[in-house]
Scaffold this active site. Structure first.
Site, PDB file in Angstrom:
ATOM      1  N   ASP A 220       8.027  11.297  45.788  1.00  0.00           N
ATOM      2  CA  ASP A 220       7.524  10.452  46.872  1.00  0.00           C
ATOM      3  C   ASP A 220       8.302   9.137  46.946  1.00  0.00           C
ATOM      4  O   ASP A 220       8.565   8.510  45.916  1.00  0.00           O
ATOM      5  CB  ASP A 220       6.042  10.159  46.583  1.00  0.00           C
ATOM      6  N   GLU A 270      16.167  20.243  30.284  1.00  0.00           N
ATOM      7  CA  GLU A 270      15.651  20.756  29.005  1.00  0.00           C
ATOM      8  C   GLU A 270      14.989  22.113  29.210  1.00  0.00           C
ATOM      9  O   GLU A 270      14.661  22.810  28.257  1.00  0.00           O
ATOM     10  CB  GLU A 270      14.590  19.791  28.435  1.00  0.00           C
TER      11      GLU A 270
HETATM   12  C1  GLC Z   1       5.199   9.119  51.322  1.00  0.00           C
HETATM   13  C2  GLC Z   1       4.121  10.137  51.607  1.00  0.00           C
HETATM   14  C3  GLC Z   1       3.052   9.500  52.423  1.00  0.00           C
HETATM   15  C4  GLC Z   1       2.476   8.341  51.639  1.00  0.00           C
HETATM   16  C5  GLC Z   1       3.561   7.363  51.202  1.00  0.00           C
HETATM   17  C6  GLC Z   1       3.065   6.418  50.142  1.00  0.00           C
HETATM   18  O1  GLC Z   1       5.858   8.732  52.474  1.00  0.00           O
HETATM   19  O2  GLC Z   1       4.674  11.275  52.221  1.00  0.00           O
HETATM   20  O3  GLC Z   1       2.042  10.403  52.772  1.00  0.00           O
HETATM   21  O4  GLC Z   1       1.539   7.669  52.427  1.00  0.00           O
HETATM   22  O5  GLC Z   1       4.658   8.034  50.641  1.00  0.00           O
HETATM   23  O6  GLC Z   1       2.870   7.089  48.933  1.00  0.00           O
END
Ligand code: GLC
Ligand code: CA
Length: 561
Positions: A220, A270
């Site tokens: 993310d 790993e």
């Molecule tokens: C990314 C995710 C989104 C989230 C953001 C903060 O863009 O896809 O859904 O709100 O990160 O974590």
């Protein structure tokens, strides 16, 4: 994966696929938003047992992997992207034992498992954030996050005037007067990645899930994490004037972030086969994106270019050419995606007027206007979406699909304010309008019954009546349904997929794109209105009915030469 599972697999080719270290290069990956997929215990929220119960559906669809959006303990300030504990399952949706059972069932069906890792921020309920609040200023506990004294005589002004991604200030004040940084909601405090304990803890998390048999990670906002925060912070205006592509922008895409991913890569390697990763990195230039996709780093990165484009021959041609070139240069494989949990579904986007270069998040204005029916060409949008998807599935590289697109779902616009959940709705994020709930409405499995077979009670986000016509049940076995199109296309793709090359075929017109893959697999798409003649070859599949050997507008066909 463990031998007891492989031995129970039905076919030898499934075993080969599961053991192949390159499985990710051209995989069809299906994104599951766990709380909206299937609800096994009837409390209105999708759960891990629900996913396990749908393995036969995923198998019939023919995807190579699933990616699960966060299922960790969370107060859902941001749909689970606010993580209380990275190494557990939210008790509202299951247990670690349920997770293991789900993973085993998916693996037995030859489907890989990718989990979402959220490294830029935790939630404010994370044990380490609670400890940071309980500890004094300047303590090691506070150093795991980004705490600062405020400005002004009493420190009651935030350390800078930065705004958070979903609106409002990027700093919140705590009891003793200090402020902490959160690039998203106040419930999502940013980690301090200069702190070695933070780095070590994420390696522990990667091993935790890898040891449980997880095959890969979706990372993310992978381009955030590392920040350069001098004593005197730049103002928002100063930030806005800086080059985001320099590798030295204070808050995002800093070159040092790749040192973290080099450490992660050592952990991935790993394992046998090595664990994979795909970066979510909304960076502007393909060259910057390439760094995340490096084999010494995460290995693959999302390319959101098609997702932001109109349904247009010239735009698709340029984007495909650029991205394939980019992936050749990095040694990665390209990725393609039209829909995910953050954007308006592509059937809807393509039913709205084209953007023609306007820089807005497509569909957001339509949702904000209450989803006026007369502005949306539902049938045309779905037709174009089917053509686009069939084109995508013929491209070299990985295709990422989002739950519900195989049912031809449109965005749900009419969600009452008191049922909305997305923080961007409550915090007034401009670019998200009414927020992202409209693509997160629970899946219709059956055409009738409570929550259309999602579970035994009402779904946590209200489903519209028209979901009945889109259910899995109503499309199963219906030759012209979107579900059967996806199933057939994914099946053929698995048979036809070979080397990662693509050869453009001359069509003489820019609204017709045709390309050949190895083995004589040809995909041709007519973007605009009138018909064109199909090239030589046997027609394998088409996204809409063909009239003999002519290809109508907004249609893709695959042929074998
Ligand atoms: C990314 C995710 C989104 C989230 C953001 C903060 O863009 O896809 O859904 O709100 O990160 O974590
Ligand atoms: Ca449930």
């Amino acid at each position: 994966m463990s031998t007891d599972l492989t031995s129970s697999l039905p076919a030898g080719d499934v075993v080969d696929r599961m053991d192949d270290p390159d499985w990710w290069r051209q995989a069809a990956v299906y994104q599951i938003y766990p709380r909206s997929f299937a609800d096994a215990n009837g409390d209105g929220i999708g759960d891990l047992k629900g996913i396990t119960s749908k393995v036969p559906s995923l198998s019939a669809l023919g995807v190579d992997a699933v990616w699960l959006s966060p299922f960790y303990p969370s107060a859902l300030a941001d749909g689970g992207y606010d993580v209380d504990d990275y190494r557990d399952v939210d008790p509202k949706i299951g247990t670690l034992a349920d997770f293991d059972e789900m993973t085993a069932a998916l693996h037995a069906a030859g489907i890989k498992v990718i989990v979402d890792i959220v490294p830029n921020h935790s939630s404010d309920r994370h044990e380490w954030f609670k400890r940071a609040l309980a500890a004094p200023k300047g303590s090691p506990e506070r150093d795991r996050y980004i705490f600062r004294d405020g400005l002004g005589e009493n420190g009651d002004l935030p350390p800078s005037d930065w705004t958070a991604a979903f609106g409002g200030p990027a700093w919140s004040r705590v009891e003793d007067g200090q402020w902490y940084l959160h690039l998203f909601t106040p419930e999502q405090p940013d980690w301090n990645w200069d702190n070695p304990e933070v780095r070590a803890d994420f390696l522990k998390t990667l091993r935790f899930w890898s040891d449980r048999g997880v095959d890969g990670f979706r990372v993310d906002v992978a381009n955030l994490l590392v920040k350069d925060l001098p004593e005197v912070l730049p103002s928002k205006a100063e930030l806005d004037s800086m080059d985001r592509d320099s590798g030295d922008y204070p808050l995002a895409d800093r070159d040092e972030v790749h040192e973290i991913y080099a450490d992660w890569r050592r952990v991935f390697n790993e394992y046998d086969p090595p664990r994979t990763a795909v970066a979510e990195a909304w960076v502007d230039s393909p060259a910057r994106r390439a760094k995340y996709a490096s084999p010494e780093g995460l290995g693959q990165a999302f390319n959101f270019d098609l997702l932001q484009a109109d349904f247009s021959g010239p735009q698709f041609h340029r984007i495909i050419t650029e991205n394939l070139e980019q992936s050749r240069n990095t040694g990665s494989s390209s990725t393609w995606v039209f829909s995910n949990h953050d954007v308006t579904r592509h059937a809807t986007r393509y039913g709205l007027p084209p953007l023609n270069g306007r820089k807005v998040k497509q569909g957001v204005e339509w949702v904000a206007a209450g989803g006026p029916e007369d502005e949306l060409d539902r049938a045309g949008g779905l037709r174009r979406a089917r053509a686009a998807t069939l084109l995508m599935l013929a491209l070299p590289g990985s295709s990422y699909l989002y739950q519900g697109e195989e049912l031809g779902l449109h965005e749900v616009a009419d969600i009452p304010a008191d049922r909305r959940q997305d923080p961007s709705f409550f915090r007034g994020a401009e670019y998200d309008g009414l927020g992202r709930d409209g693509c997160r409405v629970p899946i219709p499995w059956t055409s009738s019954g409570t929550s259309f077979g999602f579970g035994d009670s009402d779904a946590h986000l209200p489903q519209p009546q028209w979901f009945a016509d889109h259910s899995e049940q109503s499309q199963d076995g219906a030759a012209d349904s979107t579900l059967e199109l996806y199933r057939a296309a994914l099946g053929l793709r698995r048979e036809l997929q070979a080397g990662e090359s693509l050869e453009w075929l001359e069509t003489g017109r820019e609204d017709v794109l045709a390309f050949r893959r190895p083995n004589g697999w040809v995909s041709i798409t007519k973007f605009g209105g009138d018909d064109v003649e199909l090239p030589d070859g046997d027609v394998l599949i088409a996204s809409a009915e063909l009239d003999g050997r002519s290809l109508p507008g907004a249609t893709t066909a695959w042929l074998k030469q």
